[in-house]
Design an enzyme around this catalytic site. Structure first.
Site, PDB file in Angstrom:
ATOM      1  CB  CYS A   1      -0.930   0.006   1.204  1.00  0.00           C
ATOM      2  SG  CYS A   1      -0.057   0.087   2.779  1.00  0.00           S
TER       3      CYS A   1
ATOM      4  CB  ALA B   1       4.025  -0.432   2.220  1.00  0.00           C
TER       5      ALA B   1
ATOM      6  NE  ARG C   1      11.657  -1.790   1.484  1.00  0.00           N
ATOM      7  CZ  ARG C   1      12.523  -0.942   0.979  1.00  0.00           C
ATOM      8  NH1 ARG C   1      13.039   0.004   1.714  1.00  0.00           N
ATOM      9  NH2 ARG C   1      12.892  -1.025  -0.268  1.00  0.00           N
TER      10      ARG C   1
ATOM     11  CG  HIS D   1       7.537   5.057  -3.922  1.00  0.00           C
ATOM     12  ND1 HIS D   1       7.370   4.206  -4.992  1.00  0.00           N
ATOM     13  CD2 HIS D   1       7.846   4.274  -2.865  1.00  0.00           C
ATOM     14  CE1 HIS D   1       7.571   2.968  -4.596  1.00  0.00           C
ATOM     15  NE2 HIS D   1       7.859   2.974  -3.312  1.00  0.00           N
TER      16      HIS D   1
HETATM   17  S1  SF4 Z   1      -1.189  -1.652   6.026  1.00  0.00           S
HETATM   18 FE1  SF4 Z   1      -2.138   0.078   7.035  1.00  0.00          FE
HETATM   19  S2  SF4 Z   1      -1.927   1.777   5.667  1.00  0.00           S
HETATM   20 FE2  SF4 Z   1      -1.529  -0.097   4.476  1.00  0.00          FE
HETATM   21  S3  SF4 Z   1      -3.478  -0.675   3.571  1.00  0.00           S
HETATM   22 FE3  SF4 Z   1      -3.355  -1.655   5.532  1.00  0.00          FE
HETATM   23  S4  SF4 Z   1      -4.284  -0.252   6.926  1.00  0.00           S
HETATM   24 FE4  SF4 Z   1      -3.847   0.861   5.147  1.00  0.00          FE
END
Ligand code: SF4
Ligand code: SF4
Lengths: 541, 455
Positions: free
Chosen positions: A55, A58, A89, A190
């Site tokens: 996402c 991330a 990471r 990004h």
């Molecule tokens: S990890 Fe957190 S920020 Fe990413 S999609 Fe899931 S809820 Fe949303």
């Protein structure tokens, strides 16, 4: 086995019509006769499809801003998002003359850990209080606040919290509205991170350019497994001064001053091209796309760089360093070529590695027959010349584009940055593509496949059909491939090895790849009591 | 390492610094992987699903498949119904599971998507099932998510169809490794008692490498078995955080009585499991188990001087930490700091009660804590050993204290998911790990003249 239409049809066969229509545009079999082949990328993931994508959060927190070692990054949200991006990471960082060990927070994880009442009544107070405590305890130089999905919905005003905290504590507090649902993948994150760093951090330091030094930044290099340390070793030996690496082993202190550089080098085009481009608009700093993955690729990048300096000393020194490194590396690679030559691989990773690693594999005599990115855009496949033709969809339009104006005091034309005459600069530009990335396409062999956002199902079919000798992906796909009898290496985390960049990295990589293919256990899969003899990799015929 | 840690005590009252828990959906995903032919589905943006799969794959070093509703900004504004319906259709067409187990995420919970209604409106092929559970991560922890998913399995699928209950036991193993589930199943086999384990991740997350790849591994509780849990005469719920809710649901829905027990880690908790099976099924305790138990006691006596009196930290999930604390007390060790990230005041009461029984004083016990706090306590007064997850390794290095890795997640060592810590065999393994770790440390630290061959 060749990649023919039968294989492609087989991939698409079980898809419902809508999915088929969508996916077909993300799969391109290279055929130069067709002219410029267009691939669809950076579009929505289809619900229900087992994708590799992550996402926006991330991409922002996990990739770009999380690694800045002397900033504390607070994840504002429930516990999970911040927890999973804690220490996973492999961005290595260490103390240096700018940053003492007490100001490195890479091994720590900060989360507001929102509870139900925070979701109902808002979490701004909690966030503000946490910032206060964190400042009190750790005295960081600056703080990042990253939003997770629920934040956008409940309407917490991160900007306001950050601004107030900044005034209270007299340090920068930056907030990123990188809710996971924004955009279609990590890519949106990004961009958001790039915007923030460019607007609020880069250029806020008071370092002055040092005319006696040749200063460069390495953008889009995250020091996974120590990659950037290897790259810096080589560049230092040639005589360059490195101001900042974004964001591997980087510090807030350094990033504030990266505007003093003569030149930006760009490693991962996808995650950082925005900063490269915006620095060019704001300061006039030219950028050069490089690839330090692979011996030949590293040499080419070093030579391009030396050419761009237009300085004979650098050109000479570059050749000396290359000769020195070659004498160590080439004999080692030659040994591993015996194991690797002629083998084929798949690579499904990130937004640049699936391209970069093709060079290193080629050094070893291997060919990548199927390659794809998780979250790249068309330009990462086809080259930057397609950017003006890319239609922005609603998901992308939600990410703000900054309106950058040249900095009235610091803007200088590119040739001035490079200490070159305009003529010399133009001449160099005619040979070396400054400010350009050609994408993966030119490096793929005719007949091979590019697959954007390749999913589990497509990978499975292709593995069964083409039986690659090696599968490069992330941790989620590694074990799937191995269960199919195919050796797999993680190209995000290098299976906890590295560095893989530069000259030393090539040797590490060659060793690891050879080991992955030759580890004796591959020959032990069939138990002696199972009559039929099968070859490894033949498991799913 | 961790040079940024402050020296003296500090005020840390809000949020988590170095959390000792994670979010609900990963627990739900893990539980759903323990259903045969099941695809876990994450209803939210794809990032959560990506993170959960990644984390599970790192712990188990095995394939973890799950799909996502892949919300974009539009879905977040207008709700995720369309995404879920599309997802369900695509999943059945492309991946053809028998069942989809949907869990929510913070995003879909905050939006307030009404899953039962959306599922009802979805196209579900004949004979296939879609179940769901709610897993808002702003409550509880990954253990809550696991518990919710197992309870939903029961509420959707268990049925009391037989007039007389069968001579079989339902085992709700809780959030433990497949190696532990395998060991519990072996104990049942030793007894000769037929059982249904729910969920069952053996042969899923400890699956062998064979010449046959399949999207869905051989293991997992089948839908028929889950249905049949309603006909069992007894449920044993192991670990109350993860299993009580499902046990209660079985009682409520199918009138199957439930004995809640601790996860059978350590001698006492294993004894309790053995005695419960012995009493409820009126069968003799097999001699083989008596031998195993005797071996544990024998080993404890033989090795007590390796660890007795040592101060130890235990942290992790409540269902593991509670019996583990009891076991280290059995070993004569002193649990100095005991911490879980999962909320639940009962954690503190149970542990404090045990400490009282062994007359251990001056310990700190905390639920809903974090590792920053734990580190602060250790700085105030150090300990000899840490027992917990991989995340303890930073403290271990910073304070130069050895770490025995137990629990979830363990990301930096392999093989552990296949090796049990439950049952009498698990006791032996724990003793071996603890004892060897302390002895290795002693060997590392002593001077040449104190370095000994026999210990
Ligand atoms: S990890 Fe957190 S920020 Fe990413 S999609 Fe899931 S809820 Fe949303
Ligand atoms: S937003 Fe997603 S990853 Fe974050 S806590 Fe919630 S469910 Fe977990």
């Amino acid at each position: 086995m060749a990649i023919n239409h039968e294989v492609l049809d087989k991939i698409l066969l079980p898809y419902p019509d809508k999915v088929k229509k969508n996916r077909i545009k993300h799969i391109v079999r290279k055929n130069p006769e067709e002219g410029c082949q267009q691939i669809e990328a950076n579009t929505r993931t289809i619900p229900g499809i087992i994708s590799q994508r992550g996402c926006c959060y991330a991409g922002c927190k996990g990739v770009v801003v999380g690694p800045i070692k002397d900033m504390i990054t607070i994840t504002h949200g429930p516990v999970g998002c911040g927890y999973y991006s804690w220490g996973t990471r492999r961005n290595k960082a260490r103390a240096d003359e700018n940053t003492p060990p007490e100001q490195i927070y890479g091994a720590m994880c900060f989360i507001t850990d929102m509870q139900e009442p925070d979701i109902v009544f808002g979490g701004e107070k909690k966030l503000a209080k946490m910032i206060d405590e964190v400042v009190e305890i750790f005295h960081p130089r600056a703080i990042n606040i990253c939003a997770t999905c629920p934040i956008g919905l409940i309407g917490d005003d991160l900007g306001a919290v950050a601004k107030a905290a900044s005034e209270r504590h007299k340090i920068q507090v930056l907030s990123y509205n990188c809710e996971g649902y924004k955009g279609v993948s990590q890519s949106a994150g990004h961009h958001i991170a790039n915007n923030m760093l460019l607007e609020h951090v880069i250029g806020t330091g008071d370092a002055k350019s040092e005319p006696e030094k040749y200063v460069i930044n390495i953008l889009g290099e995250y020091n996974i497994g120590g990659d950037s340390w290897e790259i810096e070793r080589i560049l230092h030996d040639i005589g360059y001064t490195i101001q900042g690496v974004l964001t591997g082993d980087s510090s807030y202190e350094e990033i504030k001053n990266i505007h003093i550089a003569n030149l930006n080098l760009v490693m991962c085009h996808r995650s950082i091209n925005y900063i490269a481009e915006m620095m060019e608009e704001k300061y006039g700093t030219p950028w050069l796309k490089v690839n330090f993955i692979g011996v030949e690729a590293t040499k080419k990048s070093l030579r391009d760089l030396a050419q761009v300096t237009g300085d004979e000393t650098f050109i000479r020194k570059t050749e000396e360093v290359i000769a020195r490194e070659d004498s160590v590396v080439l004999p080692v690679l030659e040994q591993y070529r015996k194991i690797c030559a002629g083998k084929i691989a798949f690579a499904f990773v990130g937004g640049s590695r699936s391209h970069h690693y093709q060079h290193l594999l080629r050094d070893l005599g291997m060919e990548v027959v199927v390659a794809g990115y998780e979250f790249a855009h068309r330009d990462d496949y086809e080259g930057r010349q397609v950017i003006p033709t890319i239609k922005l969809d609603a998901d992308t339009k939600n990410i703000p584009e900054l309106d950058i104006k040249p900095d009235p005091e610091r803007y200088q034309e590119a040739h001035v940055h490079l200490n070159l005459s305009k003529e010399k600069y133009d001449e160099i530009c005619s040979r070396i593509p400054l400010g350009y990335y050609e994408g993966m396409y030119p490096d793929m062999k005719s007949g091979n496949l590019m697959i954007d956002d390749c999913n589990h199902y497509e990978a499975e079919i292709l593995v069964k059909r083409l039986k690659p000798d090696l599968f490069f992906a992330g941790v989620r796909d590694k074990y799937i491939a191995q269960k199919m009898g195919i050796p797999a290496k993680q190209l995000h985390s290098y299976d906890y090895s590295g560095p893989y960049a530069g000259f030393t990295g090539a040797m590490n990589f060659a060793r690891d790849v050879a080991h992955a293919m030759t580890t004796p256990a591959w020959r032990l899969i069939t138990p002696p009591w199972e009559k039929e003899t099968k070859e490894p990799g033949d498991n799913n015929a | 390492m961790l040079d940024c840690m402050p020296e003296g005590p500090v005020e840390h009252t809000i949020g988590k610094i170095n959390p000792a828990k994670t979010c609900q959906p990963i627990g739900a995903m893990y539980a759903a992987l323990g259903i045969h032919n099941c695809l876990p589905h994450s209803h939210g943006s794809q990032g959560c699903c990506a993170y959960h799969r990644m984390h599970l794959a790192r712990h188990f070093r095995d394939q973890v498949l799950a799909s996502s509703s892949s919300f974009t900004e539009g879905a977040s504004v207008f709700g995720g119904a369309a995404n879920l319906k599309t997802a369900i259709r695509n999943i059945f067409e492309i991946y053809n599971p028998e069942i989809i187990a949907v869990h929510t995420t913070c995003l879909s919970e905050t939006i307030g998507d009404d899953l039962p209604t959306i599922i009802k409106q979805s196209e579900i092929p004949e004979g296939k099932r879609v179940i769901h559970t709610n897993t808002p991560s702003y409550q509880g922890s990954h253990i809550t998510g696991f518990s919710n998913m197992v309870r939903s399995m029961i509420s959707y699928l268990a049925e009391a169809t037989e007039p007389v209950k069968k001579e079989q036991v339902n085992i709700l193993p809780g959030f433990v490794n497949p190696g532990d589930m395998r060991e519990i199943k072996r104990i049942l086999q030793e007894f000769g008692i037929p059982g249904i384990m729910l969920p069952d991740t053996t042969n899923v997350l400890d699956a062998p490498l064979t010449n046959r790849y399949s999207l869905y591994p051989e293991g997992g509780t089948t839908i028929a078995q889950i249905a049949d849990t309603g006909n069992s005469k007894q449920t044993i719920a192991l670990g109350s955080w993860a299993s009580d809710a499902a046990g209660a649901m079985l009682l409520d829905k199918c009138k199957v009585p439930c004995v809640p027990l601790r996860t059978p880690i350590g001698l006492k908790a294993t004894d309790d499991l053995i005695m419960t099976l012995h009493e409820k099924f009126s069968c003799e305790v097999p001699g083989s188990l008596a031998v195993e138990r005797g071996q544990v006691v024998d080993t404890l006596i033989d090795t007590h001087f390796h660890y007795q009196g040592k101060k130890v930290v235990i942290f992790g999930d409540p269902d593991i930490v509670i019996p583990l604390t009891e076991f280290v007390l059995t070993m004569g060790m002193i649990p100095k700091y005991v911490l879980t990230g999962t909320p639940g005041a009962r954690f503190e009461t149970e542990i404090k009660h045990m400490l009282g029984e062994y007359q251990v004083e001056g310990s700190i016990v905390k639920a809903e804590g974090d590792l920053f706090q734990l580190h602060q306590w250790i700085k105030e007064e150090p300990v000899d050993l840490l027992i917990g997850t991989t995340y303890g390794k930073y403290i271990a290095r910073a304070e130069d204290i050895p770490l025995v890795r137990v629990g979830f997640p363990i990301l930096d060592r392999a093989v552990h998911p296949l090796m049990p810590i439950v049952g009498y065999r698990g006791c032996l393994r724990l003793i071996e790990m603890i004892s060897n770790t302390l002895l290795d440390r002693r060997d590392r630290d002593v001077s040449d003249e104190d370095y000994e061959l026999v210990m």
